[in-house]
Design an enzyme around this catalytic site. Structure first.
Site, short mmCIF file in Angstrom:
data_model
loop_
_atom_site.label_atom_id
_atom_site.label_comp_id
_atom_site.label_asym_id
_atom_site.label_seq_id
_atom_site.Cartn_x
_atom_site.Cartn_y
_atom_site.Cartn_z
N ASP A 58 1.11 -1.01 -0.27
CA ASP A 58 0.31 0.45 0.20
C ASP A 58 0.91 0.94 0.49
O ASP A 58 1.95 1.53 1.32
CB ASP A 58 -1.10 -0.32 1.02
CG ASP A 58 -1.67 0.96 1.07
OD1 ASP A 58 -2.09 2.52 0.76
OD2 ASP A 58 -3.27 1.11 1.55
N ASN A 89 2.26 5.31 -10.81
CA ASN A 89 0.68 5.62 -11.52
C ASN A 89 -0.52 5.84 -10.30
O ASN A 89 -1.16 6.58 -10.41
CB ASN A 89 0.72 5.24 -12.66
CG ASN A 89 -0.29 4.75 -12.52
OD1 ASN A 89 -1.33 5.36 -13.65
ND2 ASN A 89 -0.94 4.04 -11.83
N TYR A 153 -8.05 17.21 -4.90
CA TYR A 153 -7.55 15.91 -6.30
C TYR A 153 -6.83 17.14 -7.40
O TYR A 153 -5.54 16.69 -7.38
CB TYR A 153 -8.80 15.86 -7.76
CG TYR A 153 -7.95 14.49 -8.36
CD1 TYR A 153 -7.42 13.64 -8.14
CD2 TYR A 153 -8.15 15.51 -9.39
CE1 TYR A 153 -6.99 12.56 -8.93
CE2 TYR A 153 -7.46 14.26 -10.63
CZ TYR A 153 -7.29 12.96 -10.24
OH TYR A 153 -6.35 12.32 -11.47
N LYS A 157 -3.01 16.56 -7.51
CA LYS A 157 -1.69 16.73 -8.70
C LYS A 157 -1.31 17.60 -9.11
O LYS A 157 0.13 17.66 -9.62
CB LYS A 157 -2.93 16.07 -10.13
CG LYS A 157 -3.32 15.15 -9.67
CD LYS A 157 -2.36 13.59 -9.43
CE LYS A 157 -3.18 12.40 -9.44
NZ LYS A 157 -2.99 11.55 -9.22
N1 NAP Z 1 -8.37 7.82 -15.34
C1 NAP Z 1 -8.26 8.97 -16.03
O1 NAP Z 1 -9.26 10.10 -16.52
C2 NAP Z 1 -6.93 10.21 -15.40
C3 NAP Z 1 -6.98 11.41 -15.75
C4 NAP Z 1 -5.98 12.03 -15.15
C5 NAP Z 1 -5.15 11.29 -14.30
N2 NAP Z 1 -5.32 10.23 -14.12
C6 NAP Z 1 -4.57 9.39 -13.08
O2 NAP Z 1 -3.43 8.19 -13.07
C7 NAP Z 1 -3.79 7.48 -12.30
C8 NAP Z 1 -4.54 5.91 -12.70
O3 NAP Z 1 -5.58 6.04 -12.70
P1 NAP Z 1 -6.64 5.04 -13.08
O4 NAP Z 1 -8.00 5.68 -13.52
O5 NAP Z 1 -5.93 4.35 -14.00
O6 NAP Z 1 -7.31 4.20 -11.54
P2 NAP Z 1 -8.12 3.29 -11.32
O7 NAP Z 1 -8.43 2.47 -12.00
O8 NAP Z 1 -8.79 3.89 -9.71
O9 NAP Z 1 -6.74 2.82 -11.10
C9 NAP Z 1 -5.93 3.50 -9.77
C10 NAP Z 1 -4.32 2.25 -9.28
O10 NAP Z 1 -4.39 3.29 -7.78
C11 NAP Z 1 -4.00 1.73 -6.73
N3 NAP Z 1 -3.82 2.88 -5.82
C12 NAP Z 1 -4.63 3.75 -4.98
N4 NAP Z 1 -4.59 3.37 -4.12
C13 NAP Z 1 -3.37 3.14 -3.78
C14 NAP Z 1 -2.57 3.00 -2.71
N5 NAP Z 1 -3.43 3.11 -1.04
N6 NAP Z 1 -1.64 1.94 -2.20
C15 NAP Z 1 -1.37 1.19 -3.61
N7 NAP Z 1 -2.07 1.68 -4.66
C16 NAP Z 1 -3.14 2.49 -4.59
C17 NAP Z 1 -4.99 1.29 -7.68
O11 NAP Z 1 -5.05 -0.09 -6.35
P3 NAP Z 1 -5.94 -0.79 -5.94
O12 NAP Z 1 -6.81 -1.50 -7.18
O13 NAP Z 1 -5.61 -1.78 -5.00
O14 NAP Z 1 -7.11 0.09 -5.48
C18 NAP Z 1 -5.70 1.39 -8.82
O15 NAP Z 1 -3.97 0.05 -9.73
C19 NAP Z 1 -4.03 7.99 -11.06
O16 NAP Z 1 -3.54 8.34 -10.30
C20 NAP Z 1 -5.65 9.51 -11.79
O17 NAP Z 1 -5.71 10.48 -10.83
C21 NAP Z 1 -6.71 9.64 -14.87
#
Ligand code: NAP
Length: 254
Positions: A58, A89, A153, A157
């Site tokens: 974590d 990420n 958020y 960022k």
């Molecule tokens: N999707 C978008 O539109 C978007 C746009 C801009 C930036 N982002 C950024 O891209 C990144 C990935 O986002 P996503 O959209 O792919 O989200 P997601 O599908 O929810 O994936 C998030 C990942 O982060 C992990 N995570 C969260 N908290 C954690 C913790 N305390 N310890 C270890 N792992 C943790 C999650 O693990 P678990 O499976 O264990 O929960 C998951 O693998 C994030 O930083 C997000 O802010 C996303």
């Protein structure tokens, strides 16, 4: 073999590799021949993706992150790997629904996962990044403009983007390690699936993975996509703040 293809000894560490962008990116790098060290909390998913090696921790637990750092060091030595990229990420998103009843616990949770935990990951993993390597920090295109309900958020960022710029400066003076700040627009993932608003120009996590891979390989400082979306945000960001607020306040939930 394309010049993007790597020999098996080139390793990439990716946090948040169990879902969304991180999962797609882990698979993309593996398909290109990289040895992927996939990190996450969900052991079942990590076992299933099978892209090289996995580390279960974590990111908000300092002890676990430091243990992962030690395990990484051992694994690199054992397998004679060269850690060429680290992509931090993992992250979360929670919105402030009622700004008057500002939820400080929510604020703290988001800043802790998206910023403070990244500091622990940098501390544990950066020393193992090879000379000429690249550190990727996951920011967001949300940093270009103030978005409604994104106090927590967006602040987390924006701090990541600053952290990246500052790190880049200091690393450039001491090493040949580069820094990339990754600023995606809307990507279709479990994180955004829960959003209750329209997300223009949304792309898939596979498309995001491809853009991250390319940007990291080119050692770009700012990796932003899709360009048609980030271009609009960047143009809007040039407006005077009072004009911008007038435009955006209409979009905010009252
Ligand atoms: N999707 C978008 O539109 C978007 C746009 C801009 C930036 N982002 C950024 O891209 C990144 C990935 O986002 P996503 O959209 O792919 O989200 P997601 O599908 O929810 O994936 C998030 C990942 O982060 C992990 N995570 C969260 N908290 C954690 C913790 N305390 N310890 C270890 N792992 C943790 C999650 O693990 P678990 O499976 O264990 O929960 C998951 O693998 C994030 O930083 C997000 O802010 C996303």
């Amino acid at each position: 073999m394309s010049h993007h293809q790597a020999s098996l000894s080139q390793a990439v560490l990716i946090t948040g590799a169990t879902s969304g962008i991180g999962l797609a990116t882990a698979k993309f790098y593996a398909a290109k021949g990289f040895y992927v060290i996939a990190c996450g909390r969900n052991e079942a998913v990590l076992a299933e993706i099978n892209v090289g090696h996995s580390l279960v921790f974590d990111i908000t637990d300092v002890e676990q992150v430091n243990q992962a750092g030690i395990a990484l060091k051992q694994h690199i030595a054992e397998k004679q790997l060269q850690l060429v990229q680290v992509i931090l990420n993992a992250g979360t998103c929670e919105y402030i629904d009622d700004v008057i009843e500002f939820d400080a616990m929510l604020f703290s949770r988001v800043i802790n996962t998206n910023l403070i935990a990244v500091g622990h990951c940098i501390s544990a993993f950066l020393p193992q990044l090879a000379e000429g390597g690249q550190l990727g920090l996951m920011s967001s295109s949300a940093t270009y403009l103030p978005f409604p309900r994104a106090e927590a958020y967006g602040a987390s960022k924006a701090a990541i983007s600053y952290l990246g710029r500052s790190l880049r400066l200091d690393l450039a003076a001491k090493s040949d390690i580069g820094v990339s700040v990754i600023c995606p627009g809307f990507v279709n993932t479990p994180l955004t699936a829960k959003n209750d608003f329209t997300m223009p120009m949304q792309i898939s996590s596979d498309q995001a993975a491809q853009r991250i891979f390319k940007g990291m390989a080119l050692r770009k400082f700012e990796i932003h996509f899709p360009k048609r979306f980030t271009f609009i945000l960047k143009c809007l960001s040039l407006l005077p703040e009072r004009v911008l607020i007038k435009l955006l306040a209409d979009k905010a939930v009252k």
